[in-house]
Design a protein around this motif. Structure first.
Motif, PDB file in Angstrom:
ATOM      1  N   ILE A  76      -6.053   5.277   0.067  1.00  0.00           N
ATOM      2  CA  ILE A  76      -5.201   4.609   0.524  1.00  0.00           C
ATOM      3  C   ILE A  76      -4.515   4.778   1.972  1.00  0.00           C
ATOM      4  O   ILE A  76      -4.329   4.015   2.651  1.00  0.00           O
ATOM      5  CB  ILE A  76      -3.992   4.431  -0.330  1.00  0.00           C
TER       6      ILE A  76
ATOM      7  N   LEU B  48       0.687  -1.179   0.001  1.00  0.00           N
ATOM      8  CA  LEU B  48       0.152  -0.176   0.022  1.00  0.00           C
ATOM      9  C   LEU B  48       0.839   1.227  -0.073  1.00  0.00           C
ATOM     10  O   LEU B  48       0.457   2.464  -0.803  1.00  0.00           O
ATOM     11  CB  LEU B  48      -0.999  -0.060   1.308  1.00  0.00           C
TER      12      LEU B  48
ATOM     13  N   CYS C 134       1.878   1.958  -3.452  1.00  0.00           N
ATOM     14  CA  CYS C 134       0.687   2.286  -4.007  1.00  0.00           C
ATOM     15  C   CYS C 134       0.548   3.704  -3.793  1.00  0.00           C
ATOM     16  O   CYS C 134       0.254   4.603  -4.516  1.00  0.00           O
ATOM     17  CB  CYS C 134      -0.477   1.579  -3.733  1.00  0.00           C
TER      18      CYS C 134
ATOM     19  N   ILE D  86      -4.007   2.394   5.270  1.00  0.00           N
ATOM     20  CA  ILE D  86      -2.721   2.397   5.728  1.00  0.00           C
ATOM     21  C   ILE D  86      -2.789   2.511   7.418  1.00  0.00           C
ATOM     22  O   ILE D  86      -2.404   1.949   8.110  1.00  0.00           O
ATOM     23  CB  ILE D  86      -1.556   3.054   5.030  1.00  0.00           C
TER      24      ILE D  86
END
Length: 521
Positions: free
Chosen positions: A435, A418, A421, A439
């Motif tokens: 995201i 993540l 990303c 996280i």
């Protein structure tokens, strides 16, 4: 794994590494350069005898070639170790030095740690560690910079420094040093550190401050923002390995790019190209981490293993591991006593030897359960290879290491993916915002879960063992494995002998304590 003798024959670099280690140990304890020349002479004599005198009966005298081979690398190990020790001088007196920073500075809570090469008219070169008073000037230093400082060095017996060839440290206030020259030469490591700091700066804008320390440690190995309570919880639960970028993290990246480039593995040429791409991506990640020694070691090891898969030989995988260890020890023989080096290679070898056997014990058809069992078998295999060393150095055994790894490994894997990303989508507010939320949630869940496990009764058992017991435990593990796989009586006898030695030692220790008590009375 076949019998130990056959394993050594199939993996020639294992014999080279063992011989090199013996030579390094001889060099450390005896420090006699003549041992190397004696080893080389005996090796030449054995080779000559086998080649010209006993050449008719090759099978009977085949051991001569092997012994000559071993003696050469014992001599090399002894020679490398002595040359390394001769480079170490006695601690110099208080004086002014030109200090060249030779490693990336490390920020500490109240200081900045720099590893330097000290020079002046009297001393050509002396490696030491300086703790600079923390200020903006100290924080702006980088590898290759030169400072002038007047210090009184103090001898240190900390094995962490000694194993790196550092035997003196000093604390330097802001008024005791000034910048002489900024490094303007191209430095790959400096570029890597700048890239790592830039990426951490991106994450800092998105990640909750309470989770930033954990994320920076997981993704780039930067533990400067990690508080001591989190470190203690992870150590107690047996999952501290996720907090420093090493083999686990490089392995996660390896798996990700193996999946991404899986479409290339349709034929032999595609497989070769696939592994070249994977190796390239591994080193890009190592670069973004700042190229610390642990990451370079893991990247080199996994690159060699990836290269071994091109030849589709299991023995090539073992040889790749031993070859990387050989190069590391040849470069710095004192790595042999480095805890990270020992744990890293023991974990990898243990996984290679035990994982498949443990995994096959419980065949599962359900894919989810099978993945869980696969993770469990890897954790058990790694623990078999590392727990004797952990007991010797840290004197504690994490009872619930399997449970903590069920949280730590999946969460760290997700957080690494993540985070990658997030970096690539940081300029897209909608995606990066989503995201970021995920996280932060996973990071909080991970910290709370590990902290909860640490509060379990007997979460950590304190056990102190001696060095000979480390070797005995490793012997017992390997002997038990061979007994279960080969089913030979000799391995049963070896197990019994090791157990009897342990019991006898326990009885002798108890008797000594009893006699001491009576003597005091």
């Amino acid at each position: 794994m076949n019998s130990p003798i056959l394993f050594l024959h199939q993996n020639p670099f294992s014999r080279i590494v063992i011989a090199l280690i013996i030579g390094i140990i001889v060099g450390i304890y005896f420090n006699i350069i003549g041992i190397s020349f004696f080893s080389f002479i005996i090796a030449i004599v054995l080779y000559t005898l086998k080649r010209f005198v006993f050449n008719k009966d090759e099978y009977k005298f085949r051991w001569m070639h092997g012994m000559a081979f071993v003696l050469v690398f014992v001599g090399i190990g002894n020679l490398v170790c002595i040359l390394h020790k001769e480079a170490i001088q006695s601690v110099p007196e208080e004086q002014t030095f030109i200090a060249t920073i030779i490693e990336t500075p490390t920020e500490k809570p109240r200081s900045v740690l720099i590893t330097v090469d000290l020079q002046n008219k009297a001393i050509n070169s002396y490696k030491s560690v300086l703790f600079l008073q923390k200020d903006s000037n100290a924080l702006n230093l980088s590898e290759g910079d030169k400072i002038i400082t007047h210090v009184r060095l103090k001898e240190t017996d900390l094995s962490f420094f000694n194993n790196k060839g550092i035997y003196a440290t000093a604390y330097v206030t802001s008024t005791q040093w000034y910048l002489m020259k900024i490094n303007t030469k191209f430095s790959l490591k400096n570029k890597a550190n700048k890239a790592s700091k830039a990426l951490l700066g991106v994450f800092k804008d998105f990640i909750n401050p309470n989770n930033f320390g954990l994320i920076s440690a997981l993704t780039f190995g930067d533990t400067s923002s990690l508080n001591s309570e989190i470190k203690q919880d992870f150590a107690k639960s047996g999952s501290s390995h996720v907090l420093s970028v090493s083999g686990l993290h490089i392995g996660i990246i390896y798996i990700a790019f193996s999946f991404i480039f899986s479409f290339l593995g349709k034929n032999k040429i595609g497989t070769i190209f696939k592994h070249i791409c994977i190796i390239l991506c591994i080193w890009i990640y190592a670069f973004l981490c700042g190229l610390p020694p642990s990451v370079v070691r893991s990247a080199a090891m996994l690159s060699l293993i990836s290269g071994a898969y091109i030849f589709q030989k299991k023995s090539a995988t073992y040889n790749a591991v031993f070859f990387s260890a050989f190069l590391m020890l040849l470069y710095e023989p004192m790595y042999l006593y480095d805890i990270g080096f020992q744990l890293s290679y023991c974990a990898v070898l243990s996984i290679l030897i035990f994982h498949k056997k443990i995994y096959k014990l419980i065949p599962l058809k359900n894919k989810i359960l099978d993945n869980i069992w696969s993770l469990t078998s890897v954790s058990i295999a790694a623990q078999l290879g590392t727990f004797p060393i952990s007991l010797y150095y840290f004197h504690q055994f994490p009872t619930y290491f399997l449970l903590s790894n069920y949280i730590a490994i999946p969460c760290s894997t997700l957080l690494i993916y993540l985070s990658i990303c997030l970096f690539f989508t940081s300029f897209i507010p909608i995606i990066s915002g989503f995201i970021k939320t995920v996280i932060n949630y996973i990071a909080e869940y991970m910290q709370d879960g590990i902290s909860y496990i640490c509060n379990f009764p007997y979460a950590s058992i304190n056990i102190e063992i001696e060095l000979w017991q480390v070797y005995a435990i490793f012997g017992l593990i390997l002997s038990t494995y061979m007994m279960l796989t080969k089913r030979r009586f000799c391995y049963v006898c070896s197990n019994l002998c090791i157990i009897i030695i342990f019991l006898t030692n326990g009885i002798i220790v108890d008797l000594c304590k009893l006699f001491t008590t009576f003597a005091e009375v």
